[in-house]
Design a protein around this motif. Structure first.
Motif, PDB file in Angstrom:
ATOM      1  N   GLU A 199      52.450  29.404  43.043  1.00 45.46           N
ATOM      2  CA  GLU A 199      51.035  29.412  43.056  1.00 45.46           C
ATOM      3  C   GLU A 199      50.765  31.064  42.923  1.00 45.46           C
ATOM      4  O   GLU A 199      49.840  31.342  42.448  1.00 45.46           O
ATOM      5  N   ARG A 200      51.607  31.726  43.693  1.00 41.88           N
ATOM      6  CA  ARG A 200      51.408  33.162  43.603  1.00 41.88           C
ATOM      7  C   ARG A 200      51.586  33.746  42.200  1.00 41.88           C
ATOM      8  O   ARG A 200      50.792  34.789  41.764  1.00 41.88           O
ATOM      9  N   ARG A 201      52.569  33.369  41.432  1.00 40.87           N
ATOM     10  CA  ARG A 201      52.730  33.674  39.931  1.00 40.87           C
ATOM     11  C   ARG A 201      51.496  33.105  39.220  1.00 40.87           C
ATOM     12  O   ARG A 201      51.234  34.083  38.387  1.00 40.87           O
ATOM     13  N   LYS A 202      51.228  31.930  39.304  1.00 33.31           N
ATOM     14  CA  LYS A 202      50.080  31.694  38.593  1.00 33.31           C
ATOM     15  C   LYS A 202      48.845  32.409  39.144  1.00 33.31           C
ATOM     16  O   LYS A 202      48.022  32.856  38.170  1.00 33.31           O
ATOM     17  N   LEU A 203      48.530  32.856  40.268  1.00 35.78           N
ATOM     18  CA  LEU A 203      47.410  33.651  40.705  1.00 35.78           C
ATOM     19  C   LEU A 203      47.531  35.011  40.015  1.00 35.78           C
ATOM     20  O   LEU A 203      46.403  35.836  39.767  1.00 35.78           O
ATOM     21  N   THR A 204      48.697  35.450  39.978  1.00 37.43           N
ATOM     22  CA  THR A 204      48.859  36.812  39.499  1.00 37.43           C
ATOM     23  C   THR A 204      48.553  36.887  38.008  1.00 37.43           C
ATOM     24  O   THR A 204      47.984  37.759  37.613  1.00 37.43           O
ATOM     25  N   LEU A 205      49.127  35.796  37.393  1.00 43.93           N
ATOM     26  CA  LEU A 205      48.683  35.824  35.962  1.00 43.93           C
ATOM     27  C   LEU A 205      47.286  35.642  35.463  1.00 43.93           C
ATOM     28  O   LEU A 205      46.877  36.151  34.864  1.00 43.93           O
ATOM     29  N   ARG A 206      46.830  34.810  36.540  1.00 47.71           N
ATOM     30  CA  ARG A 206      45.187  34.602  36.294  1.00 47.71           C
ATOM     31  C   ARG A 206      44.466  35.801  36.645  1.00 47.71           C
ATOM     32  O   ARG A 206      43.402  36.162  35.837  1.00 47.71           O
ATOM     33  N   MET A 207      44.857  36.541  37.717  1.00 45.15           N
ATOM     34  CA  MET A 207      44.090  37.965  37.948  1.00 45.15           C
ATOM     35  C   MET A 207      44.243  38.853  36.724  1.00 45.15           C
ATOM     36  O   MET A 207      43.358  39.491  36.392  1.00 45.15           O
ATOM     37  N   ARG A 208      45.553  39.009  36.045  1.00 47.16           N
ATOM     38  CA  ARG A 208      45.417  39.904  35.019  1.00 47.16           C
ATOM     39  C   ARG A 208      44.693  39.369  33.908  1.00 47.16           C
ATOM     40  O   ARG A 208      44.018  40.241  33.227  1.00 47.16           O
ATOM     41  N   GLN A 209      44.679  37.933  33.454  1.00 44.84           N
ATOM     42  CA  GLN A 209      43.869  37.695  32.578  1.00 44.84           C
ATOM     43  C   GLN A 209      42.230  38.073  32.769  1.00 44.84           C
ATOM     44  O   GLN A 209      41.527  38.370  32.017  1.00 44.84           O
ATOM     45  N   ILE A 210      41.867  37.923  34.125  1.00 46.97           N
ATOM     46  CA  ILE A 210      40.671  38.246  34.505  1.00 46.97           C
ATOM     47  C   ILE A 210      40.324  39.862  34.392  1.00 46.97           C
ATOM     48  O   ILE A 210      39.172  39.988  33.855  1.00 46.97           O
ATOM     49  N   LYS A 211      41.129  40.478  34.701  1.00 50.51           N
ATOM     50  CA  LYS A 211      40.990  41.879  34.657  1.00 50.51           C
ATOM     51  C   LYS A 211      41.035  42.133  32.991  1.00 50.51           C
ATOM     52  O   LYS A 211      40.044  43.115  32.703  1.00 50.51           O
ATOM     53  N   LEU A 212      41.652  41.879  32.192  1.00 47.80           N
ATOM     54  CA  LEU A 212      41.391  41.925  30.763  1.00 47.80           C
ATOM     55  C   LEU A 212      40.299  41.699  30.254  1.00 47.80           C
ATOM     56  O   LEU A 212      39.307  42.294  29.734  1.00 47.80           O
ATOM     57  N   GLN A 213      39.756  40.527  30.771  1.00 52.13           N
ATOM     58  CA  GLN A 213      38.344  39.901  30.220  1.00 52.13           C
ATOM     59  C   GLN A 213      37.381  40.748  30.845  1.00 52.13           C
ATOM     60  O   GLN A 213      36.283  40.941  30.075  1.00 52.13           O
ATOM     61  N   VAL A 214      37.480  41.133  32.049  1.00 55.30           N
ATOM     62  CA  VAL A 214      36.451  42.278  32.653  1.00 55.30           C
ATOM     63  C   VAL A 214      36.415  43.359  31.813  1.00 55.30           C
ATOM     64  O   VAL A 214      35.223  43.995  31.376  1.00 55.30           O
ATOM     65  N   ALA A 215      37.629  44.098  31.320  1.00 57.13           N
ATOM     66  CA  ALA A 215      37.658  45.266  30.561  1.00 57.13           C
ATOM     67  C   ALA A 215      36.951  44.954  29.264  1.00 57.13           C
ATOM     68  O   ALA A 215      36.126  45.994  28.626  1.00 57.13           O
ATOM     69  N   GLN A 216      37.136  43.979  28.575  1.00 56.32           N
ATOM     70  CA  GLN A 216      36.773  43.619  27.163  1.00 56.32           C
ATOM     71  C   GLN A 216      35.244  43.384  27.265  1.00 56.32           C
ATOM     72  O   GLN A 216      34.589  43.721  26.361  1.00 56.32           O
ATOM     73  N   GLN A 217      34.641  42.846  28.294  1.00 58.98           N
ATOM     74  CA  GLN A 217      33.225  42.673  28.373  1.00 58.98           C
ATOM     75  C   GLN A 217      32.587  43.778  28.795  1.00 58.98           C
ATOM     76  O   GLN A 217      31.697  44.190  28.191  1.00 58.98           O
ATOM     77  N   LYS A 218      33.179  44.965  29.603  1.00 60.72           N
ATOM     78  CA  LYS A 218      32.440  46.085  29.757  1.00 60.72           C
ATOM     79  C   LYS A 218      32.569  46.928  28.480  1.00 60.72           C
ATOM     80  O   LYS A 218      31.394  47.553  28.073  1.00 60.72           O
ATOM     81  N   GLU A 219      33.438  46.939  27.635  1.00 56.89           N
ATOM     82  CA  GLU A 219      33.512  47.520  26.452  1.00 56.89           C
ATOM     83  C   GLU A 219      32.724  47.219  25.541  1.00 56.89           C
ATOM     84  O   GLU A 219      31.828  47.749  24.750  1.00 56.89           O
ATOM     85  N   ALA A 220      32.344  45.807  25.396  1.00 56.39           N
ATOM     86  CA  ALA A 220      31.296  44.939  24.655  1.00 56.39           C
ATOM     87  C   ALA A 220      29.912  45.523  25.122  1.00 56.39           C
ATOM     88  O   ALA A 220      28.781  46.078  24.206  1.00 56.39           O
ATOM     89  N   GLU A 221      29.664  45.642  26.362  1.00 54.84           N
ATOM     90  CA  GLU A 221      28.180  45.867  26.853  1.00 54.84           C
ATOM     91  C   GLU A 221      28.043  47.506  26.596  1.00 54.84           C
ATOM     92  O   GLU A 221      27.125  47.691  26.284  1.00 54.84           O
ATOM     93  N   ARG A 222      29.285  48.291  26.672  1.00 51.33           N
ATOM     94  CA  ARG A 222      29.125  49.658  26.383  1.00 51.33           C
ATOM     95  C   ARG A 222      28.581  49.872  24.914  1.00 51.33           C
ATOM     96  O   ARG A 222      27.798  50.809  24.644  1.00 51.33           O
ATOM     97  N   ARG A 223      29.455  49.317  23.987  1.00 47.79           N
ATOM     98  CA  ARG A 223      29.005  49.211  22.487  1.00 47.79           C
ATOM     99  C   ARG A 223      27.509  48.956  22.298  1.00 47.79           C
ATOM    100  O   ARG A 223      26.847  49.307  21.491  1.00 47.79           O
ATOM    101  N   PHE A 224      27.120  47.761  22.920  1.00 51.24           N
ATOM    102  CA  PHE A 224      25.789  47.227  22.776  1.00 51.24           C
ATOM    103  C   PHE A 224      24.674  48.087  23.421  1.00 51.24           C
ATOM    104  O   PHE A 224      23.828  48.286  22.511  1.00 51.24           O
TER     105      PHE A 224
END
Length: 246
Positions: free
Chosen positions: A157-182
């Motif tokens: 479960e810890r490995r799954k949560l770590t992988l999920r956390m990395r995915q969420i961080k990547l999605q947040v960074a992409q969303q912030k970049e898209a908002e900045r461009r907009f």
């Protein structure tokens, strides 16, 4: 003489024989140490109790020639005693006879049966303790196995949560970049709509506050010499020594 020496050498080289079964019942009535192990001296007390030298207490008689008096650790009486060995008197040594039923003496058989019964109770008590320890060990093993499986599950479960956390961080960074461009594109459009083309031309393309797309569309700046040369040209240029007819 030679045969005796040879017999002694053979006895020394031969392994130590195991204690006879007819001696296993002889034990200390207090600590249950066995006489067959030959780790301590054993005493037969006048109260018909057997004790090892660790458990019995001896005190001297009134004179040095008197036999020592022992304090029995079982009944706590002060009685006489003899060490259990081959030099015991025959009437006492018969108590430890390997075949008491052949002596036709009831008190010998009663003495041995009493000691055997006492030793069997001790063995049963130890067996119960061993059974309880075995059950406790089995229960501890089951608990350890359960905890191990739980730990394995938690690791997964810890490995799954770590992988999920990395995915969420990547999605947040992409969303912030898209908002900045907009926001940048929205700000640029609003500036073009409200200020007009003249204001847009007035914007310094080298200014870091200018929109990125605006800086990219502006032509590259020319050098000062080229600008001065352009300002000095006021008429057509004619090449010298070039004659022709119209």
């Amino acid at each position: 003489m030679m045969s005796k020496v040879g017999a002694d050498d053979a006895g020394k080289s031969s392994p130590t024989p195991k204690p006879d079964a007819n001696k296993l019942w002889i034990h200390c009535n207090r600590c249950f140490d066995q006489f067959a192990l030959k780790r301590h001296m054993f005493f037969l007390l006048a109260c018909q109790h057997v004790s090892c030298e660790k458990c019995v207490k001896a005190c001297l008689g009134r004179t040095p020639s008197d036999a020592p008096i022992y304090t029995c650790p079982i009944c706590h009486k002060n009685v006489r005693g003899r060490q259990i060995n081959n030099s015991m008197p025959n009437n006492l040594k018969r108590l430890f006879h390997p075949e008491p039923w052949n002596l036709a003496l009831d008190f010998v058989e009663t003495f041995q049966r009493t000691n055997q019964k006492n030793f069997n109770k001790y063995k049963e008590k130890k067996e119960k303790i061993m059974d309880k320890l075995d059950k406790d060990i089995e229960l501890a093993q089951l608990v350890c196995q359960k905890h191990f499986h739980e730990q394995q599950t938690l690791r997964v479960e810890r490995r799954k949560l770590t992988l999920r956390m990395r995915q969420i961080k990547l999605q947040v960074a992409q969303q912030k970049e898209a908002e900045r461009r907009f926001l940048m594109s929205k700000r640029r459009r609003s500036m073009e709509e409200h200020t007009g083309p003249a204001s847009v031309l007035a914007i310094d393309p080298l200014d870091s506050r200018a929109p990125t797309s605006f800086r990219n569309r502006m032509p590259p700046p020319q050098s000062a010499a080229a600008e001065n040369r352009r300002q000095q040209i006021t008429s057509f240029a004619h090449e010298s020594n070039n004659s022709f007819d119209l």
